[in-house]
Scaffold this active site. Structure first.
Site, PDB file in Angstrom:
ATOM      1  N   SER A  22      17.191   1.129  14.248  1.00 24.91           N
ATOM      2  CA  SER A  22      17.030   1.771  12.939  1.00 24.91           C
ATOM      3  C   SER A  22      15.567   2.028  12.586  1.00 24.91           C
ATOM      4  O   SER A  22      15.273   2.705  11.596  1.00 24.91           O
ATOM      5  CB  SER A  22      17.728   0.977  11.839  1.00 24.91           C
ATOM      6  OG  SER A  22      16.974  -0.137  11.455  1.00 24.91           O
ATOM      7  N   THR A  73      20.683  -3.992  15.916  1.00 24.93           N
ATOM      8  CA  THR A  73      20.857  -5.250  16.657  1.00 24.93           C
ATOM      9  C   THR A  73      22.318  -5.604  16.867  1.00 24.93           C
ATOM     10  O   THR A  73      22.697  -6.111  17.926  1.00 24.93           O
ATOM     11  CB  THR A  73      20.170  -6.403  15.892  1.00 24.93           C
ATOM     12  OG1 THR A  73      18.780  -6.134  15.871  1.00 24.93           O
ATOM     13  CG2 THR A  73      20.397  -7.750  16.547  1.00 24.93           C
ATOM     14  N   THR A 130      19.063  -3.591  10.827  1.00 26.01           N
ATOM     15  CA  THR A 130      18.662  -4.175   9.542  1.00 26.01           C
ATOM     16  C   THR A 130      17.311  -3.652   9.045  1.00 26.01           C
ATOM     17  O   THR A 130      17.032  -3.692   7.854  1.00 26.01           O
ATOM     18  CB  THR A 130      18.580  -5.716   9.639  1.00 26.01           C
ATOM     19  OG1 THR A 130      17.627  -6.066  10.642  1.00 26.01           O
ATOM     20  CG2 THR A 130      19.921  -6.332   9.948  1.00 26.01           C
ATOM     21  N   ASP A 131      16.477  -3.162   9.967  1.00 28.13           N
ATOM     22  CA  ASP A 131      15.093  -2.873   9.576  1.00 28.13           C
ATOM     23  C   ASP A 131      14.980  -1.799   8.489  1.00 28.13           C
ATOM     24  O   ASP A 131      14.148  -1.905   7.591  1.00 28.13           O
ATOM     25  CB  ASP A 131      14.270  -2.472  10.807  1.00 28.13           C
ATOM     26  CG  ASP A 131      14.046  -3.664  11.740  1.00 28.13           C
ATOM     27  OD1 ASP A 131      14.264  -4.808  11.294  1.00 28.13           O
ATOM     28  OD2 ASP A 131      13.663  -3.455  12.904  1.00 28.13           O
TER      29      ASP A 131
HETATM   30  N1  ASP Z   1      15.251  -3.346  15.135  1.00 26.00           N
HETATM   31  C1  ASP Z   1      16.613  -3.583  14.732  1.00 26.00           C
HETATM   32  C2  ASP Z   1      17.082  -2.375  13.932  1.00 26.00           C
HETATM   33  O1  ASP Z   1      16.809  -2.268  12.802  1.00 26.00           O
HETATM   34  C3  ASP Z   1      16.719  -4.822  13.933  1.00 26.00           C
HETATM   35  C4  ASP Z   1      18.119  -5.190  13.482  1.00 26.00           C
HETATM   36  O2  ASP Z   1      19.072  -4.457  13.553  1.00 26.00           O
HETATM   37  O3  ASP Z   1      18.257  -6.342  12.990  1.00 26.00           O
HETATM   38  O4  ASP Z   1      17.722  -1.516  14.435  1.00 26.00           O
END
Ligand code: ASP
Length: 334
Positions: A54, A12, A85-86
């Protein structure tokens, strides 16, 4: 002036809005342009290792990240990995096993909102991460997120939307970062006498079985055909169910007889497992000598097994390595 290498992987933090939702598009250099204040305390070079959500992260990408850091290890004082973050907690744990005894900090960070929005956590997280990577006292693999520094093996994404997405599980935060100051909560001076060690193998044939009431133990038999290790996420402090014609005891026995690894853990995030407490856990653990994750996070348990099985399949060696503490991953001892 400290010299930092920033590794872009997407997530993100690097997203722009497209027709089908957020997609990682920004490069490391574009991210850096949003934190000009970093120039006052470090020089940063960037390398774009990946640009993915991710969700698509895979053990082969962890090896790519570790290899990039290894190749540049002598040239920089610290490293910052920008990541979605995932699956960040998995990557932070995997890098904790792949890069051990590092006197130089390796920081994993990301954001809940893209860096190009007016209201976002991304700029703070990136600036904090560069600050921590440039800190003399920092070392090893850590997550920096929402002002917290979390040991790479102790992080877990507990909130899907809020800025305070990550918690440190069963272990205190290493430090907090407030008003440009790093406050260490743990007296954590670098004392490791060993020099940095990089590992180059992971075995991704590790599976997870989450128990629900009524689950068919035949699933475990099926998994034994396809995997080298299984983590069983049990209830409470831990046990295996008995009902109708379901025989988890026999299914686990089958895994062990085949020289494969079974690790018991709990679905409860806080405080960990202890299978010795109830009869439903005690007997099977003692009879079959199961490994138990105790206070470890699931992310650390899974990636530790991948790291161990990348080196050995020999059951007693697997057990010994599993219970050896790496980057603060386990406090309980069997
Ligand atoms: N879907 C995103 C990822 O993990 C979520 C994020 O980065 O907050 O790449």
């Amino acid at each position: 002036m400290k010299h930092i290498l920033m590794l872009g992987t997407g997530g993100t933090i690097a997203c722009r809005r497209g027709e089908n939702g957020l997609t990682p598009l920004l490069t490391g250099d574009e991210l850096l342009a949003y934190v000009p204040a970093a120039k006052s305390f470090c020089e940063v070079d960037t390398v774009q290792v990946l640009n993915i959500d991710s969700t698509n992260m895979h053990p082969k990408h962890w090896l790519m990240l570790s290899k990039t850091i290894e190749e540049h290890y002598d040239d920089y004082d610290g490293f910052v990995v920008c990541h979605g973050t995932d699956t960040m907690a998995y990557t932070a744990a995997a890098l904790s096993y792949l890069i051990q005894h590092s006197a130089k900090p390796v920081v994993i960070t990301g954001a809940q909102k893209p860096i190009d929005l007016d209201v976002t956590d991304a700029r703070t997280n990136l600036l904090d991460s560069l600050r921590f990577a440039a800190c003399d006292r920092a070392h090893g693999v850590n997550i920096v997120f929402d002002g917290k520094v979390i040991a790479g093996t102790r992080g877990k994404k507990e909130r899907s939307k809020s800025y305070n997405a990550f918690s440190s599980i069963n272990f205190p935060c290493i430090a907090v970062i407030q008003d440009e100051q790093i406050l260490f909560y743990i007296d954590d001076k670098w004392q490791d006498r060993e020099s940095v060690r990089f590992f180059h193998e992971l075995d991704s044939r590790v599976a997870l079985l989450k128990l629900i009431p009524s689950l068919d133990s035949g699933l475990l038999d099926y998994m034994a055909e396809h995997y080298d290790a299984v983590v069983i996420e049990s209830f409470g402090v831990g046990g295996l169910p008995t009902y109708d014609d379901c025989d988890f005891y026999r299914a686990v026995e089958n895994w062990i007889a085949r020289g494969k690894t079974v690790v018991m853990t709990t679905q409860v995030t806080q405080e960990g497992s202890n299978m010795a407490v109830y009869e439903v856990g005690h007997r099977i653990k003692n009879d079959l000598g199961l490994i138990e994750a105790y206070d470890m996070t699931l992310e650390a348990t899974v990636t530790k097994l991948m790291w161990i099985l990348g080196q050995t399949k020999e059951p007693s060696r697997v057990r010994e390595l599993f219970y050896r503490t790496v980057n603060r991953d386990i406090l309980w001892k069997a």
